[in-house]
Design an enzyme around this catalytic site. Structure first.
Site, mmCIF file in Angstrom:
data_model
loop_
_atom_site.group_PDB
_atom_site.id
_atom_site.type_symbol
_atom_site.label_atom_id
_atom_site.label_comp_id
_atom_site.label_asym_id
_atom_site.label_seq_id
_atom_site.Cartn_x
_atom_site.Cartn_y
_atom_site.Cartn_z
ATOM 1 N N PHE A 185 0.828 -1.216 0.000
ATOM 2 C CA PHE A 185 0.000 0.000 0.000
ATOM 3 C C PHE A 185 0.853 1.253 0.000
ATOM 4 O O PHE A 185 0.464 2.282 0.550
ATOM 5 C CB PHE A 185 -0.971 -0.001 1.193
ATOM 6 C CG PHE A 185 -1.862 -1.207 1.246
ATOM 7 C CD1 PHE A 185 -2.581 -1.593 0.132
ATOM 8 C CD2 PHE A 185 -1.980 -1.959 2.406
ATOM 9 C CE1 PHE A 185 -3.410 -2.712 0.164
ATOM 10 C CE2 PHE A 185 -2.797 -3.083 2.450
ATOM 11 C CZ PHE A 185 -3.514 -3.452 1.330
ATOM 12 N N GLY A 210 -3.840 1.064 -15.124
ATOM 13 C CA GLY A 210 -3.725 0.383 -13.833
ATOM 14 C C GLY A 210 -5.016 0.436 -13.050
ATOM 15 O O GLY A 210 -5.884 1.259 -13.309
ATOM 16 N N ASN A 231 -7.100 -8.958 -16.873
ATOM 17 C CA ASN A 231 -7.682 -10.098 -16.166
ATOM 18 C C ASN A 231 -8.809 -9.582 -15.271
ATOM 19 O O ASN A 231 -8.559 -9.081 -14.177
ATOM 20 C CB ASN A 231 -6.594 -10.782 -15.329
ATOM 21 C CG ASN A 231 -7.098 -12.039 -14.638
ATOM 22 O OD1 ASN A 231 -8.303 -12.252 -14.472
ATOM 23 N ND2 ASN A 231 -6.168 -12.879 -14.222
ATOM 24 N N ILE A 255 2.735 -7.636 -5.895
ATOM 25 C CA ILE A 255 2.477 -7.241 -4.502
ATOM 26 C C ILE A 255 1.127 -7.771 -4.018
ATOM 27 O O ILE A 255 0.533 -7.229 -3.090
ATOM 28 C CB ILE A 255 2.603 -5.713 -4.322
ATOM 29 C CG1 ILE A 255 1.667 -4.950 -5.271
ATOM 30 C CG2 ILE A 255 4.048 -5.275 -4.555
ATOM 31 C CD1 ILE A 255 1.623 -3.438 -4.975
ATOM 32 N N GLY A 256 0.684 -8.830 -4.665
ATOM 33 C CA GLY A 256 -0.596 -9.428 -4.292
ATOM 34 C C GLY A 256 -1.687 -9.075 -5.282
ATOM 35 O O GLY A 256 -2.844 -9.452 -5.123
ATOM 36 N N ARG A 290 -8.452 -1.295 -21.061
ATOM 37 C CA ARG A 290 -8.655 -2.733 -21.207
ATOM 38 C C ARG A 290 -8.248 -3.425 -19.917
ATOM 39 O O ARG A 290 -7.174 -3.161 -19.377
ATOM 40 C CB ARG A 290 -7.758 -3.213 -22.348
ATOM 41 C CG ARG A 290 -7.868 -4.670 -22.686
ATOM 42 C CD ARG A 290 -9.074 -4.864 -23.582
ATOM 43 N NE ARG A 290 -8.993 -6.110 -24.327
ATOM 44 C CZ ARG A 290 -8.269 -6.290 -25.417
ATOM 45 N NH1 ARG A 290 -7.500 -5.330 -25.879
ATOM 46 N NH2 ARG A 290 -8.294 -7.441 -26.039
ATOM 47 N N ILE A 291 -9.104 -4.319 -19.429
ATOM 48 C CA ILE A 291 -8.783 -5.046 -18.212
ATOM 49 C C ILE A 291 -8.199 -6.402 -18.620
ATOM 50 O O ILE A 291 -8.886 -7.236 -19.205
ATOM 51 C CB ILE A 291 -10.038 -5.236 -17.331
ATOM 52 C CG1 ILE A 291 -10.670 -3.874 -17.001
ATOM 53 C CG2 ILE A 291 -9.671 -5.983 -16.046
ATOM 54 C CD1 ILE A 291 -9.768 -2.896 -16.272
ATOM 55 N N GLN A 305 -8.936 -6.286 -7.152
ATOM 56 C CA GLN A 305 -8.250 -5.049 -6.774
ATOM 57 C C GLN A 305 -9.250 -3.982 -6.344
ATOM 58 O O GLN A 305 -9.062 -3.286 -5.355
ATOM 59 C CB GLN A 305 -7.423 -4.524 -7.950
ATOM 60 C CG GLN A 305 -6.101 -5.226 -8.116
ATOM 61 C CD GLN A 305 -5.263 -5.070 -6.880
ATOM 62 O OE1 GLN A 305 -4.816 -3.989 -6.555
ATOM 63 N NE2 GLN A 305 -5.082 -6.150 -6.150
ATOM 64 N N GLU A 333 -5.329 1.498 -7.403
ATOM 65 C CA GLU A 333 -5.595 2.600 -6.482
ATOM 66 C C GLU A 333 -6.905 3.322 -6.706
ATOM 67 O O GLU A 333 -7.512 3.842 -5.772
ATOM 68 C CB GLU A 333 -4.414 3.585 -6.552
ATOM 69 C CG GLU A 333 -3.169 2.928 -6.000
ATOM 70 C CD GLU A 333 -1.896 3.674 -6.270
ATOM 71 O OE1 GLU A 333 -1.482 3.715 -7.444
ATOM 72 O OE2 GLU A 333 -1.312 4.200 -5.328
HETATM 73 MO MO1 MOS Z 1 1.011 2.786 -4.284
HETATM 74 S S1 MOS Z 1 0.655 4.069 -2.713
HETATM 75 O O1 MOS Z 1 1.833 3.777 -5.362
HETATM 76 O O2 MOS Z 1 1.877 1.549 -3.598
#
Ligand code: MOS
Length: 741
Positions: free
Chosen positions: A235, A699, A628, A461-462, A625-626, A635, A702
């Site tokens: 995070f 992406g 997956n 990162i998961g 485009r997603i 996410q 976030e």
């Molecule tokens: Mo994110 S806060 O750029 O890991």
């Protein structure tokens, strides 16, 4: 040579995580899972004052305790050179134990290394530090140190505001939040005279981590290797290296033994960053029919005494809505508090809480539906940067979200909607997050056993990076995912992007596709030389279902790549791909590049027992485009649950006497759990954004968090009539208003 996608493209299909079996069977190796013969345990000692100076450290008792190998202080750990910003990014440039000045509670003052963790913990408590103590300033009042700076301006916002008949002027605050990834920060450091350092880290960016360590440990480039196979989230707190890493490495070198250093949850509250508190004044004016005539966003945030991290609340302000007059300013206040850092959706997340709350308040002022207000202010282009959007579909997100949620049934009267004896509150908010690509390299190896290996020194990162990288290779090669091995998180691999800013996936697309195509081209050359295939066909080469063939001929005319390799006497062939970051891309720079979305939320309010719950969320996201949808939805769901935490639970409180975070554990610092999670409907509107990359993928880590807290506080207002402008919503806020009547 040209290659095109396999017709049954794996892009846009649901795949479960390729590393899932490793994780659910406990075989996935996280940083702290690594163990080596002779490994020692390091436990740092943190300052128990928030400001002052170390007069002396008495470590004699600790040194004599069972199992203790060494107690390091700044007298004997050696000096670590400062890293300059060009070499590597850190949130705390001051190396640990550089001097005897205490700048925040918990700052490392010593490190104990012992045979066992228990011995190290015991000895750490026996290190006596004599401080010349002062009272730290950890005030949450945000009075800027300097005159705020203008971040974005057009027209005459103040003049227009002063003249306007319809206007709102409110101040919103968000508290310091602490990044609480499930996996604790950890370093397992192995030092070897011949090899140098191998550091097992929980890192969102191994390449940058290595650059920092090379400098701080003063060794040549090839003497540091960073390995991060799996990360239990970060995070933002794991984007850049923190002091514990170099401490563990230095101890391993000095003692000639592997050293493990795992932060405690308590240390996570002051040694690896947090999100600043913010204070944001938003002034809006509008015409009677709801067109914004001015927008002013003045925001403040705190920063550590010596480090500066901008909590960029104005990230989305200048382009989210159309208005001729706008002014965004920012300022900061230095506090005796640990360094701040990026926390998921840095800047935009608190920023959109304020902006979207203000939009809701304006809609009420106008007597206009909040969705309609946003539709009326949809811009044609980015009016801040004066550029066209690469791909903006906020309008559709708003309309589809309203549809999926059933927004048309909303009765705007406060407290008017009920179900099963519960008062319902419905609120909504829009959201946005930047789209960018970082520089990336990848290697794709075709092997004679029919498998493929994709490698890049980025991290999962998961979020599903292992899986989407495999999908990217499969897109070019037509090989099923179970024949593709993905190697990430190791600095011996081609340098890949930091997993931050929701940029890893979009950054990897051009590099992985190029590497796969390069491998195909090299294979074709070999196949031609071996006489397996004729010279390059006019339409170029293509790989379908793992068979190399001319693009103008059927796949059956070609040969499986493993056969081509074997005939050529090769065991494997590797292709390389690399791509510059989007900053170097003229097409990118001619556009405003962002993702968008809309959240619709329902809260239930039970006045008799003062119980507020988030019960239902519908979110529609425009992130190109997603690749997956399954990991993508995951996410967004995770981000929404984090938004629940931001709206209703999360706040770090500091003790005014010594600057200690008082709720430094997961019992007192509340994060949302499964039991809190509402029913969540996530939908993607899919418009490939080919300005960003060939697959059109932006992406999604976030954006799902941005706007959620505003949607929640708007729903709370709808249910109770109470507008909470200081997060998180506390039951006291609702009781004090008489809403529980
Ligand atoms: Mo994110 S806060 O750029 O890991």
């Amino acid at each position: 040579m040209t290659t095109t996608a396999h017709p049954d493209t794996p892009i846009g299909r649901d795949y479960t995580r390729v590393e899932g079996p490793l994780k659910v069977t406990g075989r996935a190796q996280y940083a702290a899972d690594h163990r080596f013969p002779g490994m020692l345990y390091a436990v740092p000692v943190g300052a128990t004052v928030g400001k002052g100076r170390i007069r002396g450290i008495e470590a004699g008792v600790a040194r004599g305790m069972p199992g203790v190998h060494k107690v390091y202080t700044r007298e004997n750990i050696g000096r670590f050179p400062r890293v300059d910003e060009k070499t590597a990014k850190l949130d705390e440039y001051r190396p640990p134990m550089e001097d005897d000045v205490i700048r925040y509670y918990g700052q490392y003052v010593a490190v104990v290394v012992a045979d066992t963790l228990e011995q190290a913990i015991a000895a750490a408590t026996a290190v006596y530090v004599d401080y010349d103590e002062q009272v730290p300033d950890v005030s949450m009042d945000l009075v800027p140190d300097e005159e705020p700076a203008v971040e974005s301006e057009r027209g005459d916002a103040q003049g227009e505001f002063d003249r306007a008949a319809i206007r709102i002027d409110h101040t919103y605050t968000t508290p310091p939040e602490t990044n609480n990834p499930l996996e604790l920060h950890a370093t397992v450091a192995v030092y070897d005279e011949a090899q140098g350092f191998t550091l097992y880290e929980s890192s969102q960016g191994v390449v940058n981590h290595k650059a920092a360590m090379v400098r701080m440990l003063e060794v040549p480039e090839d003497r540091v290797r960073i390995i991060t196979e799996h990360v239990g989230s970060g995070f933002g707190s794991k984007l850049w290296p923190w002091g514990h890493s170099v401490l563990a490495a230095a101890a391993a070198r000095d003692l000639g033994r592997p050293v493990k250093l795992v932060l405690s949850r308590r240390m996570m509250f002051h040694n690896v960053g947090h999100r600043s508190n913010t204070r944001q004044r938003v002034r809006l004016s509008a015409t009677k029919d709801g067109r914004l005539t001015s927008l002013q966003h003045d925001y403040l945030f705190h920063v550590a005494r010596e480090e500066y991290h901008k909590e960029n609340c104005g990230e989305a302000t200048a382009f989210l809505y159309s208005t001729p007059n706008l002014r965004v300013t920012y300022g900061s206040a230095r506090r005796d508090i640990a360094p701040t850092t990026s926390m998921r959706g840095p800047g935009a997340v608190p920023g959109l809480y304020a902006i979207e709350s203000a939009m809701d308040e304006l809609a009420i002022e106008l007597g206009l539906d909040p969705v309609e207000l946003r539709l009326r202010n949809e811009p044609e282009r980015d009016e801040g940067a004066n550029l066209p959007f690469s791909s903006r579909h906020l309008r559709e997100c708003l309309l589809q979200g309203a549809e999926r949620f059933g927004w048309a049934r909303r009765d705007p009267r406060i407290g008017s909607m009920r179900r099963d004896g519960l008062i319902l509150g419905w609120g909504m908010a829009a959201c946005s997050w930047m789209a960018m690509r970082l520089k990336a390299q990848a290697q794709v190896e075709l092997r004679a056993d029919g498998t493929v290996r994709v490698a890049s020194a980025t991290q999962d990162i998961g979020t599903g990076t292992y899986t989407v990288v495999a999908q990217m290779a499969a897109f070019v090669l037509g090989v099923p995912l179970d024949r593709i091995e993905v190697a990430l998180g190791d600095t011996t691999l081609p340098p890949g992007p930091t997993s931050g800013g929701s940029m890893a996936t979009g950054s990897l697309v051009p590099a992985v596709l190029a590497a796969a195509r390069d491998a195909v081209g090299r294979l074709a050359d070999c196949a031609v030389r071996a006489g397996l295939l004729e010279a390059e066909p006019p339409g170029g080469w293509r790989v379908t279902d793992g068979r190399l063939h001319g693009a103008d001929r059927p796949p059956s005319s070609g040969v499986p790549f493993e056969q081509a390799l074997r005939t050529a006497g090769l065991d494997r062939i590797a292709g390389q791909g690399s791509a510059e970051g989007s900053e170097a891309d003229p097409a990118f720079k001619r556009h405003s590049n962002h993702s968008f979305g809309a959240h619709f939320v329902e809260v239930t309010w039970e006045p008799a027992i003062a119980r507020l719950r988030l019960s239902r969320v519908a979110t529609v996201i425009d992130a190109g485009r997603i690749i997956n949808p399954r990991t993508g939805r995951n996410q967004i769901e995770g981000a929404i649950v984090m938004g629940l935490g931001m709206g209703l639970l999360e706040e770090t409180s500091y003790d005014r006497r010594n600057g200690a975070p008082v709720n430094n554990n997961l019992a007192d610092y509340m994060v949302a759990t499964n039991a809190d999670a509402p029913e969540i409907d996530v939908h993607f509107v899919e418009y490939p954004d080919t300005v960003l990359n060939e697959l059109g993928a932006r992406g999604i880590g976030e954006i799902g968090l941005a706007g959620v807290a505003a949607a929640i506080t708007s729903a709370v207002h709808h249910a109770t009539g109470v507008r909470v402008r200081d997060l998180p919503v506390k039951i006291e806020d609702l009781l004090a208003s008489g809403a529980a009547g």
